[in-house]
Write an enzyme that holds these catalytic residues in place. Structure first.
Site, mmCIF file in Angstrom:
data_model
loop_
_atom_site.group_PDB
_atom_site.id
_atom_site.type_symbol
_atom_site.label_atom_id
_atom_site.label_comp_id
_atom_site.label_asym_id
_atom_site.label_seq_id
_atom_site.Cartn_x
_atom_site.Cartn_y
_atom_site.Cartn_z
ATOM 1 N N GLY A 31 -7.964 6.354 -7.094
ATOM 2 C CA GLY A 31 -7.843 7.772 -7.385
ATOM 3 C C GLY A 31 -6.393 8.193 -7.470
ATOM 4 O O GLY A 31 -5.512 7.402 -7.843
ATOM 5 N N SER A 32 -6.134 9.425 -7.095
ATOM 6 C CA SER A 32 -4.792 9.986 -7.261
ATOM 7 C C SER A 32 -3.847 9.498 -6.172
ATOM 8 O O SER A 32 -4.259 9.135 -5.063
ATOM 9 C CB SER A 32 -4.846 11.514 -7.230
ATOM 10 O OG SER A 32 -5.123 11.975 -5.916
ATOM 11 N N GLU A 40 -5.584 1.826 -5.363
ATOM 12 C CA GLU A 40 -5.267 1.743 -6.790
ATOM 13 C C GLU A 40 -5.050 3.176 -7.247
ATOM 14 O O GLU A 40 -5.999 3.938 -7.409
ATOM 15 C CB GLU A 40 -6.419 1.070 -7.550
ATOM 16 C CG GLU A 40 -5.986 0.471 -8.888
ATOM 17 C CD GLU A 40 -5.750 1.506 -9.965
ATOM 18 O OE1 GLU A 40 -4.565 1.858 -10.189
ATOM 19 O OE2 GLU A 40 -6.715 1.970 -10.560
ATOM 20 N N LEU A 41 -3.793 3.545 -7.432
ATOM 21 C CA LEU A 41 -3.422 4.955 -7.608
ATOM 22 C C LEU A 41 -2.847 5.237 -8.984
ATOM 23 O O LEU A 41 -1.987 6.092 -9.160
ATOM 24 C CB LEU A 41 -2.409 5.360 -6.527
ATOM 25 C CG LEU A 41 -2.837 5.051 -5.090
ATOM 26 C CD1 LEU A 41 -1.766 5.489 -4.112
ATOM 27 C CD2 LEU A 41 -4.172 5.707 -4.766
#
Length: 316
Positions: free
Chosen positions: A229-230, A249-250
């Protein structure tokens, strides 16, 4: 077409205590189905079940894990069009892109099935002095334990698969919170998982209110948190996760390099760069965000790319 309602999955089994989560057609904005929403009690029950499943999952032989994953591959292929249409409706994807994501889902589970029987350790020679003559050391890979997965809306099949398939291959039970914007894809995947011989408690898929998501992040019984996500949310979750392993995982900072030998096909290059930047409105972790261009082509590519971007924007 989607079903009228969907259950959540708790300890491998469907449950339909309510139908409180409305899912909209992203083209029309109309409510097209409803999904059961898990409360705090259901989350606690799921985590406890995952803990109980830790031993059975660890003892599940690699070939048995492979059989589970291969069953999923077969069923995903049989239901590929159904899955693609669900993506079109709940995520607003064009059918071509939705079919591509289903293909990626199948590829991911196929790769995990192959790797399930390749989990190996390492043997080390420890003979660094006469005292250690004949000594050997070895490493052995073992499942980390119950995992927590939180996935976003932009690739609701692909990004769920990237967490779920490796967990099964490694022998880890898990609890998954899919995006409340696109929960149906995860439920369809859970339907297939429920057909397998996974130990009871091996998986739970629970759409959850924000107020009840805390245990997914903070519960010490969960040994790994994987979040996609963010950046802002990801680092906040890591700070709250305690001693568990955290995998984030950004998004990315993807660069495209255009070398000086591409002068003969700049129209094609410009089109691909624009598509890579505008694909799915930029909601892709590998979207083109920087372009490094050879100085001899900079002016021409800048002009062609600007036109391509205008066309992509008009089409989007």
């Amino acid at each position: 077409m989607l079903a009228e309602r969907y259950p959540y999955y708790l300890a491998n089994r469907p449950r339909q205590p309510n139908a409180e989560l409305a899912v909209t057609d992203k083209y029309s904005g109309e409510i097209v189905t409803r999904v059961a929403l898990a409360d705090a009690g259901a989350v606690e029950e799921a985590i406890a079940a995952a803990v109980r499943a830790t031993g059975p999952m660890r003892r599940l032989a690699p070939y048995a894990r492979q059989e589970v994953l291969e069953h999923c591959v077969r069923r995903f292929r049989e239901r590929a069009e159904e899955f693609a249409l669900a993506l079109c409706i709940e995520a607003g994807k064009p059918l071509r892109d939705a079919r591509g994501e289903v293909t990626r889902l199948i590829d991911t589970f196929k790769a995990a099935a192959e790797e399930a029987v390749r989990i190996e350790g390492e043997v080390l020679n420890l003979e660094v002095s006469p005292r250690a003559a004949g000594y050997r050391g070895f490493t052995q890979r073992v499942p980390v334990g119950p995992c927590s997965f939180i996935t976003p809306f932009n690739f609701p099949l692909n990004l769920v698969a990237h967490k779920v398939a490796p967990a099964i291959a490694a022998g880890c039970p898990f609890v998954l919170k899919p995006s409340d914007r696109t929960p149906v894809s995860a439920m369809l995947m859970a339907e297939v998982l429920a057909e397998t011989a996974l130990p009871e408690g091996a998986f739970s898929v629970l759409p959850t209110r924000l107020a009840d998501v805390g245990p997914f992040i903070e519960d010490d019984r969960l040994k790994l948190l994987s979040f996609t996500g963010s950046e802002k949310v990801g680092w906040e979750l890591k700070a709250r996760a305690g001693r568990k392993k955290v995998v984030l995982e950004l998004g990315g900072n993807a660069a495209c390099v255009v070398d000086g030998d591409q002068g003969e096909r700049l129209d094609f290059v410009a089109d691909r760069v624009a598509h890579g930047a505008f694909f799915q409105a930029g909601q892709s972790c590998i979207s083109v965000q920087r372009v490094l261009v050879h100085e001899s082509l900079y002016g021409a590519l800048h002009r062609d790319a600007a036109l391509s971007c205008l066309e992509e924007g008009a089409m989007g």
